[in-house]
Each structure stands twice: as C-alpha cells, then as structure tokens.
Scaffold this motif. Structure first.
Motif, PDB file in Angstrom:
ATOM      1  N   CYS A  99       0.706  -1.301  -0.041  1.00  0.00           N
ATOM      2  CA  CYS A  99      -0.087  -0.295   0.153  1.00  0.00           C
ATOM      3  C   CYS A  99       0.644   1.257   0.322  1.00  0.00           C
ATOM      4  O   CYS A  99       0.396   2.223   0.631  1.00  0.00           O
ATOM      5  CB  CYS A  99      -1.164  -0.035   1.219  1.00  0.00           C
ATOM      6  SG  CYS A  99      -2.223  -1.238   0.895  1.00  0.00           S
ATOM      7  N   SER A 120      -2.173   3.096  -3.333  1.00  0.00           N
ATOM      8  CA  SER A 120      -2.883   3.233  -2.399  1.00  0.00           C
ATOM      9  C   SER A 120      -3.895   4.632  -2.214  1.00  0.00           C
ATOM     10  O   SER A 120      -4.637   4.781  -1.540  1.00  0.00           O
ATOM     11  CB  SER A 120      -1.943   3.556  -0.958  1.00  0.00           C
ATOM     12  OG  SER A 120      -0.973   4.487  -1.189  1.00  0.00           O
ATOM     13  N   ARG A 130      -7.245  -0.895   1.964  1.00  0.00           N
ATOM     14  CA  ARG A 130      -5.840  -0.609   2.359  1.00  0.00           C
ATOM     15  C   ARG A 130      -5.968  -1.477   3.515  1.00  0.00           C
ATOM     16  O   ARG A 130      -4.745  -2.354   3.433  1.00  0.00           O
ATOM     17  CB  ARG A 130      -5.584   0.630   2.652  1.00  0.00           C
ATOM     18  CG  ARG A 130      -5.427   1.815   1.520  1.00  0.00           C
ATOM     19  CD  ARG A 130      -5.127   3.014   1.863  1.00  0.00           C
ATOM     20  NE  ARG A 130      -3.480   3.312   2.671  1.00  0.00           N
ATOM     21  CZ  ARG A 130      -3.118   4.589   2.430  1.00  0.00           C
ATOM     22  NH1 ARG A 130      -3.950   5.702   2.019  1.00  0.00           N
ATOM     23  NH2 ARG A 130      -2.041   4.676   2.793  1.00  0.00           N
ATOM     24  N   ILE A 182      -3.248  -4.788   3.837  1.00  0.00           N
ATOM     25  CA  ILE A 182      -2.182  -5.026   4.938  1.00  0.00           C
ATOM     26  C   ILE A 182      -2.362  -6.310   5.682  1.00  0.00           C
ATOM     27  O   ILE A 182      -1.547  -7.174   5.633  1.00  0.00           O
ATOM     28  CB  ILE A 182      -2.200  -3.689   5.693  1.00  0.00           C
ATOM     29  CG1 ILE A 182      -1.892  -2.415   4.795  1.00  0.00           C
ATOM     30  CG2 ILE A 182      -1.168  -4.027   6.742  1.00  0.00           C
ATOM     31  CD1 ILE A 182      -2.099  -0.989   5.596  1.00  0.00           C
ATOM     32  N   CYS A 195      -1.424  -9.304   3.804  1.00  0.00           N
ATOM     33  CA  CYS A 195      -0.028  -9.501   3.465  1.00  0.00           C
ATOM     34  C   CYS A 195       0.681 -10.142   4.724  1.00  0.00           C
ATOM     35  O   CYS A 195       1.519 -10.586   4.858  1.00  0.00           O
ATOM     36  CB  CYS A 195       0.513  -8.055   3.135  1.00  0.00           C
ATOM     37  SG  CYS A 195       0.312  -7.852   1.312  1.00  0.00           S
ATOM     38  N   ALA A 245       3.926  -0.944   6.078  1.00  0.00           N
ATOM     39  CA  ALA A 245       2.802  -0.634   5.487  1.00  0.00           C
ATOM     40  C   ALA A 245       2.942   0.988   5.257  1.00  0.00           C
ATOM     41  O   ALA A 245       3.551   1.579   5.787  1.00  0.00           O
ATOM     42  CB  ALA A 245       1.517  -0.524   6.459  1.00  0.00           C
ATOM     43  N   SER A 257       1.428   4.275   4.968  1.00  0.00           N
ATOM     44  CA  SER A 257       0.351   4.844   5.791  1.00  0.00           C
ATOM     45  C   SER A 257       0.423   6.564   5.703  1.00  0.00           C
ATOM     46  O   SER A 257       0.068   6.961   6.818  1.00  0.00           O
ATOM     47  CB  SER A 257       0.531   4.449   7.321  1.00  0.00           C
ATOM     48  OG  SER A 257       1.673   4.958   8.138  1.00  0.00           O
ATOM     49  N   ALA A 316      -2.845   0.428  10.904  1.00  0.00           N
ATOM     50  CA  ALA A 316      -1.896  -0.479  10.167  1.00  0.00           C
ATOM     51  C   ALA A 316      -0.931  -1.249  11.070  1.00  0.00           C
ATOM     52  O   ALA A 316      -0.663  -2.399  10.784  1.00  0.00           O
ATOM     53  CB  ALA A 316      -0.887   0.259   8.984  1.00  0.00           C
ATOM     54  N   ALA A 318       1.403  -4.904  10.770  1.00  0.00           N
ATOM     55  CA  ALA A 318       2.574  -4.417  10.098  1.00  0.00           C
ATOM     56  C   ALA A 318       3.865  -3.932  11.052  1.00  0.00           C
ATOM     57  O   ALA A 318       3.857  -3.749  12.182  1.00  0.00           O
ATOM     58  CB  ALA A 318       2.290  -3.113   9.458  1.00  0.00           C
TER      59      ALA A 318
END
Length: 297
Positions: A45, A51, A59, A63, A66, A78, A80, A95, A100
C-alpha cells in the motif's frame, strides 16, 4: 540503539485489482514470487500499490492479508501516509494493529508543508504508534523536500528509524549521513541509485523493479553489503535499461503493465492512472524480451 527493520531489497509491491476490488488470490501469487526469489521485505500500500485510489477498508484488508500470508518470513512495511496529519495517524495506528512490522510515511503532498510543519507532522505520527516509522522523501511527487537538517531533528525520536530517499540528490544523502546518528538508516527510493546510496552507507532499496526482477535486486544489494562495489556497479549498469523502461511513464503504470505482460495478472490500473501509450507499451515489451522476462514477439 535502533536496529534496521531490514537490509537488502524490499519490494514496493503492486496491488492487483479486479472488478470486485483487491484480487487477493493474485496478490498471494505475487507474494510467493517475491518470497521465493530472495526479497528481504514487502512494502504494501505504497505509491506503487496505488494506495491513493484505495478505500480505507481496502488498504487495511490488504495490509492484514500481507501480514497473515507472509507470516513473519520477512518484514511487512505498510504505507500509511496522508496529506492530513490526523488521517495519517489513523492509518498508521490501524496498520500497526493489522500487524505491520513498520510504517512507510510519505511527506504530506499538495499542502507543501514547511520544515517546521514536517517536524510536527512526523513527530505527531511517531508519538501515536510504537512500531518503527520510515520517512519517505519523494519531492518530485509531493512538492516538498525533507531537508537533511530536518532528518537530524526527526532522528532523535525513538520510533523514527530512517528514510527512503527518492529525491535523486546524492549530495543530500551525504549530508543526511553526516548529520544523523548511525542508527538513522537510509534506503534508496530509486532503483538506479541503489549502488551509490549503499556506497554512502545505505542499507538497501525499496524497489519498484523488484516486482519483476526480485532476485536481481536482492543480489544487487547483497553485493553492496559485501563491499563488492565493482560487481554491484556492473549489475546496476546492466539493470539500468530495465529501470528506465519501468519509469517511462509515471509509476506504477509501467511496472503493472510489465507484470501483466509477464502473466502475473496484476489487473487494471485505477483512474486517474491509465494504460501506457503505444510507444511506451512497445518499449516495455521490447525491454522485457531483452531481459528474457517474456518471449520475443
């Protein structure tokens, strides 16, 4: 002392779209390709992941997916960032809750904040989370540059780990390295500057090209970290035509086109991004064939 979240090549992975939203099955295949070819971290992202045209729900789900799929095999970082500090804080907190390992936060775009505003923006965001934060300096896209002196101020924060440097200014990279402590890390944000930035103390690259040549980008940084800059320079030069083709139009138009030509089903671009011109499509096809990534037509 803060430790780098990764050394090596991190892929700034594309987001495969379908009519129904994010194509998680296609994303799984792309992640497998990366993990099987030595990629050292996954950035999800970010700019290359489109993104800015994804909904908040998309989003966060991307995340989360992943993080779940990678399952600790490499760090997941991530994107952000936002041009609103409040929104960036919300995105960053969520995130982090999604698992993340770190955050990549682009400078606020369009607003053209002052250096004092950048310090307040990043400090506010870093105060709001507990995971590492990587600054992302790409003035060609955002209209604002993070000065080396600002990096030195921000490097004092316990959660601010370093910077993805995509300004194209190697002099600024040198000043960052001179002004900042050793545990403020630098990653190249331009594929074709990986070797010179590593020679100046960088820890690797956050790479667009790794979407299509992950093993080669991993090897490029590996050679740098082994101080074999002669071999690294040769590989950097060998990859230069591919890097140029992948930036013949604004990122991620060429790289997503390349992945689709390679059969990875990366899906369409989202407006306002659109398919490349016929001239650039031919350039991408020809270059991929020259590198043996698709059959010659």
């Amino acid at each position: 002392m803060k430790l780098p979240i990764f050394t090596g090549s991190a892929v700034a992975i594309v987001t495969p779209f379908s009519k129904g939203g994010v194509d998680l099955t296609a994303l799984e295949r792309l992640l497998d390709f990366q993990l099987q070819n030595g990629t050292d971290a996954v950035v999800v992202c970010g700019t290359t992941g489109e993104s800015s045209t994804m909904s908040y729900r998309e989003r966060m789900r991307t995340i989360e997916f992943c993080v779940e799929y990678v399952a600790g095999r490499v760090p997941v970082i991530a994107g952000s960032g936002s041009n609103s500090t409040e929104n960036a804080v919300i995105l960053s907190r969520d995130a982090q809750r999604s698992g993340a390992d770190a955050l990549l936060v682009v400078t606020p775009y369009y607003n053209k904040a002052t250096q004092a505003g950048l310090i307040r923006h990043y400090t506010t965001l870093a105060d709001a989370v507990s995971c590492p934060v990587i600054l992302y300096n790409v003035p060609s896209r955002t209209g604002v540059n993070i000065a080396p002196e600002t990096c030195a101020r921000l490097a004092e924060h316990r959660n601010i780990l370093g910077i993805k440097e995509a300004s194209g200014d190697l002099g600024a990279v040198q000043r960052i390295r001179r002004l900042c402590p050793p545990d403020f890390y630098i990653w190249s944000g331009n594929d074709d500057e990986t070797v010179p930035i590593c020679a100046l103390g960088g820890k690797g690259v956050i790479s667009v090209a790794a979407n299509v040549v992950p093993a080669q980008m991993h090897r490029l940084v590996e050679l740098c970290l082994q101080n074999d800059f002669a071999a690294a320079g040769e590989l950097q030069i060998a990859l230069k035509p591919l890097c140029d083709a992948l930036f013949c139009e604004v990122n991620p138009i060429p790289v997503k086109t390349a992945l689709n030509l390679m059969g990875w089903e990366a899906g369409p671009l989202r407006l306002p991004l659109c398919q490349p011109s016929e001239e650039h499509l031919q350039l991408i096809q020809t270059t991929l064939a020259e590198y043996g990534l698709i059959p010659e037509s």
